[in-house]
Design a protein around this motif. Structure first.
Motif, short mmCIF file in Angstrom:
data_model
loop_
_atom_site.label_atom_id
_atom_site.label_comp_id
_atom_site.label_asym_id
_atom_site.label_seq_id
_atom_site.Cartn_x
_atom_site.Cartn_y
_atom_site.Cartn_z
N THR A 44 0.71 -1.17 -0.06
CA THR A 44 0.01 0.04 -0.04
C THR A 44 0.85 1.33 -0.13
N GLU A 45 2.10 1.11 0.14
CA GLU A 45 2.97 2.40 0.22
C GLU A 45 2.85 3.19 -1.40
N GLN A 46 2.95 4.58 -1.08
CA GLN A 46 2.64 5.32 -2.32
C GLN A 46 3.98 5.45 -3.15
N VAL A 47 5.25 5.05 -2.63
CA VAL A 47 6.49 4.92 -3.69
C VAL A 47 7.06 3.41 -3.01
N ILE A 48 7.37 2.56 -4.04
CA ILE A 48 8.22 1.33 -4.05
C ILE A 48 9.29 1.40 -5.08
N ALA A 49 10.38 0.96 -4.68
CA ALA A 49 11.54 0.88 -5.38
C ALA A 49 12.01 -0.54 -5.33
N LEU A 50 12.38 -1.00 -6.62
CA LEU A 50 12.61 -2.22 -6.62
C LEU A 50 14.02 -2.60 -7.31
N GLN A 51 14.57 -3.67 -6.78
CA GLN A 51 16.12 -3.92 -7.49
C GLN A 51 16.05 -5.40 -7.96
N GLU A 52 17.09 -5.53 -8.87
CA GLU A 52 17.06 -6.79 -9.66
C GLU A 52 15.87 -7.33 -10.36
N VAL A 53 15.18 -6.70 -10.89
CA VAL A 53 13.86 -7.00 -11.56
C VAL A 53 14.21 -7.63 -12.93
N SER A 54 13.93 -8.75 -13.19
CA SER A 54 14.05 -9.40 -14.47
C SER A 54 13.06 -8.84 -15.53
N GLY A 55 13.25 -9.31 -16.72
CA GLY A 55 12.28 -8.84 -17.87
C GLY A 55 10.96 -9.73 -17.48
N ASP A 56 11.23 -10.77 -17.21
CA ASP A 56 9.80 -11.67 -16.78
C ASP A 56 9.02 -11.19 -15.61
N GLN A 57 9.97 -10.78 -14.89
CA GLN A 57 9.09 -10.26 -13.44
C GLN A 57 8.62 -8.80 -13.82
N LEU A 58 9.21 -8.12 -14.38
CA LEU A 58 8.54 -6.77 -14.84
C LEU A 58 7.45 -6.87 -15.86
N ALA A 59 7.29 -7.94 -16.69
CA ALA A 59 6.04 -8.04 -17.51
C ALA A 59 4.88 -8.35 -16.66
N ALA A 60 5.18 -9.34 -15.67
CA ALA A 60 4.14 -9.66 -14.63
C ALA A 60 3.77 -8.67 -13.80
N LEU A 61 4.71 -7.77 -13.49
CA LEU A 61 4.28 -6.78 -12.60
C LEU A 61 3.23 -5.62 -13.42
N ARG A 62 3.69 -5.54 -14.52
CA ARG A 62 2.92 -4.52 -15.50
C ARG A 62 1.42 -5.22 -15.72
N ALA A 63 1.42 -6.59 -15.84
CA ALA A 63 0.00 -7.01 -15.89
C ALA A 63 -0.79 -6.91 -14.62
N ALA A 64 -0.17 -7.11 -13.50
CA ALA A 64 -0.96 -7.17 -12.12
C ALA A 64 -1.20 -5.91 -11.33
#
Length: 263
Positions: A44-64
């Motif tokens: 629920t945080e307004q700002v979230i930083a993520l490190q070591e995000v693979s292309g597969d993980q990024l695609a799943a995030l964008r969809a969800a």
């Protein structure tokens, strides 16, 4: 006040190359990506930083991700190469990511000159400058990277507020000393779980992921959430904002309690 979080989600190729214990817990990367995505989507945080995000993980995030959450990213010039076993990833690209509730303008996105798989991503929001970062381990590169990070933040934010979120690969004392006196590393409460769990007796710190503030901000309510081995790091969250102003006093002596008698 702004709630923020940072999490190194662990790129699968790095886990495979270094035989991470995560591989035993999550032999199928698709299942782990589903678990990581669910954790992030529920934050629920307004700002979230993520490190070591693979292309597969990024695609799943964008969809969800829920509507209204914007995605800013830096794709590193280095693509992790499998060195020990074949990888399960389809897209091996590695990214530094900032997720924001609301608008933001990217003002800096760069890999460090001496580390093409580490870097910084800075985005200006209506309220403050937010920076995601991943810093190299060891004394040979880290101090220079932190000094560069401090300069970028100073140029982008001026005297305004800024928050830095990331995997600094060093404990709070080292990060504070190397960033300099303009920055404050938010303290975790006593007894907080490790941000980077390690075997007992390991020489490296287990608290290397931080929320850092600058420009009149203060951090509070910091906490670490145990994600039970989804990554080799646990998420860190905090609330940042201006500290409350001290209560002004008139300097006059306090009134005599009612009912008191005169001498």
């Amino acid at each position: 006040m702004t709630a923020v979080a940072t999490w190194n989600v662990l790129h699968r190729v790095h886990a495979e190359n270094y035989a991470s214990a995560m591989l035993d817990r999550w032999p199928a990367e698709a299942d782990r990506i589903t678990g990581v995505t669910a954790e992030i989507a529920a934050m629920t945080e307004q700002v979230i930083a993520l490190q070591e995000v693979s292309g597969d993980q990024l695609a799943a995030l964008r969809a969800a991700l829920p509507g209204g959450r914007t995605v800013h990213l830096l794709r590193y010039p280095r693509t992790p190469e499998p060195r020990r076993i074949p990888t399960q990833l389809d897209d091996r690209a590695e990214h530094l990511v900032l997720l924001l509730d609301g608008p933001g303008e990217a003002v800096a996105a760069e890999a460090f000159a001496d580390a093409p798989g580490k870097g910084l991503l800075a985005v200006r929001t209506p309220d403050l400058l937010v920076v995601a970062t991943h810093v190299s381990t060891g004394d040979d590169r880290r101090p220079g990277q932190l000094a560069h990070l401090a300069r970028v933040v100073a140029e982008a934010a001026g005297d305004g507020p800024a928050v830095l979120l990331g995997d600094f690969n060093a404990d709070r004392t080292v990060v504070a000393a190397e960033l300099g006196p303009d920055f404050t590393v938010t303290a975790l409460p006593a007894g907080a779980g490790p941000t980077r769990p390690r075997e007992p007796g390991a020489p490296k710190s287990q608290w290397i992921d931080h929320v850092v503030v600058r420009g009149g901000l203060a951090g509070r309510d910091a906490a670490v959430r145990d994600v039970h081995g989804l990554s080799d790091h646990n998420p860190v969250r905090a609330v940042v904002g201006r500290p409350p102003s001290p209560v002004a006093t008139s300097g006059r002596p306090s009134a005599r309690p009612s009912g008191g008698s005169s001498p």
